[in-house]
Write a protein that holds these residues in place. Structure first.
Motif, PDB file in Angstrom:
ATOM      1  N   GLU A   1       0.829  -1.209   0.000  1.00 43.28           N
ATOM      2  CA  GLU A   1       0.000   0.000   0.000  1.00 43.28           C
ATOM      3  C   GLU A   1       0.863   1.259   0.000  1.00 43.28           C
ATOM      4  O   GLU A   1       0.630   2.198  -0.775  1.00 43.28           O
ATOM      5  N   LYS A   2       1.882   1.277   0.845  1.00 42.38           N
ATOM      6  CA  LYS A   2       2.720   2.465   0.968  1.00 42.38           C
ATOM      7  C   LYS A   2       3.606   2.672  -0.261  1.00 42.38           C
ATOM      8  O   LYS A   2       3.866   3.808  -0.668  1.00 42.38           O
TER       9      LYS A   2
ATOM     10  N   SER B   1       2.795   1.771  -3.306  1.00 44.33           N
ATOM     11  CA  SER B   1       1.884   2.279  -4.332  1.00 44.33           C
ATOM     12  C   SER B   1       1.622   3.763  -4.120  1.00 44.33           C
ATOM     13  O   SER B   1       1.566   4.552  -5.082  1.00 44.33           O
ATOM     14  N   GLU B   2       1.481   4.170  -2.856  1.00 42.59           N
ATOM     15  CA  GLU B   2       1.289   5.584  -2.517  1.00 42.59           C
ATOM     16  C   GLU B   2       2.521   6.400  -2.920  1.00 42.59           C
ATOM     17  O   GLU B   2       2.399   7.503  -3.476  1.00 42.59           O
TER      18      GLU B   2
ATOM     19  N   LEU C   1       2.569   9.351  -5.778  1.00 43.51           N
ATOM     20  CA  LEU C   1       2.990  10.703  -5.403  1.00 43.51           C
ATOM     21  C   LEU C   1       4.100  11.204  -6.322  1.00 43.51           C
ATOM     22  O   LEU C   1       4.068  12.340  -6.808  1.00 43.51           O
TER      23      LEU C   1
ATOM     24  N   THR D   1       5.652   6.035   6.466  1.00 44.51           N
ATOM     25  CA  THR D   1       5.163   7.301   5.930  1.00 44.51           C
ATOM     26  C   THR D   1       6.004   7.726   4.727  1.00 44.51           C
ATOM     27  O   THR D   1       7.160   7.343   4.589  1.00 44.51           O
TER      28      THR D   1
END
Length: 203
Positions: free
Chosen positions: A76-77, A79-80, A84, A178
């Motif tokens: 998930e991260k 892909s984020e 971005l 993050t």
């Protein structure tokens, strides 16, 4: 002085930068998985059977724990991160892994107390510089192997800052992943400056 040395604050927070990786956005996901899984594997306590994962396009192996929740969060991260970078056309970006010591549960809980993960005692900062074309495989393999070895060394050499383990959970310390972009400043600018200079980030 070593420009990737770890830094410990008076609050016993250890911040560990991972030296800048020069990659094309298409290479981020697999490399990110290798680095993140390695960090989480070594922050899993208790008896676990390591799984060996082969990173085919770089011809190297890394270790991971078979944990579905970790796998989903990492995917998930990443892909984020990719979304971005592509949306903002970023040249620099970071993935930050933070581990927390659980606070004793208060006698009364509120929305904000439920959102508080606890006291951060360790942070890994993975630095990426995005290139317009894919990095050559041999050079990238060397870069990633060096970063994996750096993670192993930091884990082996630094144990005194780990809080007491008070649970039998395999992952007794909550963690967050993050994404930080260059346009947001803060941790990004501090760590990029630190990696370019031997001067310590924190006194």
């Amino acid at each position: 002085a070593n420009n990737t040395e770890n830094h410990t604050s008076p609050m016993n927070l250890m911040q560990i930068p991972i030296k800048d990786l020069e990659v094309h956005v298409s290479q981020v996901k697999e490399i990110g998985k290798a680095l993140l899984h390695t960090i989480l594997y070594y922050r899993t306590f208790g008896l676990i059977r390591p799984a060996e994962e082969f990173l085919e396009f770089l011809d190297l192996y890394y270790v991971k724990s078979e944990d579905k929740e970790n796998e989903e969060k990492i995917n998930e991260k990443l892909s984020e991160f990719i979304a971005l970078v592509q949306r903002r056309k970023l040249k620099r970006c970071q993935i930050i892994v933070s581990f927390f010591e659980k606070k004793p549960k208060p006698s009364t809980t509120t929305f904000f107390s439920n959102q508080d993960p606890g006291v951060c005692w360790e942070q890994w900062v993975i630095n990426f510089t995005l290139t317009p074309s894919a990095n050559k495989t041999a050079n990238l393999t060397k870069q990633v192997q060096e970063r994996l070895e750096h993670i192993h060394k930091m884990i082996a050499d630094n144990k005194s800052h780990i809080p007491p383990i008070t649970t039998k959970e395999l992952m007794p310390f909550p963690y967050t992943i993050t994404i930080q972009s260059e346009s947001e400043g803060g941790v990004v600018d501090m760590f990029w400056n630190m990696l370019k200079s031997p001067s310590p980030l924190l006194s």
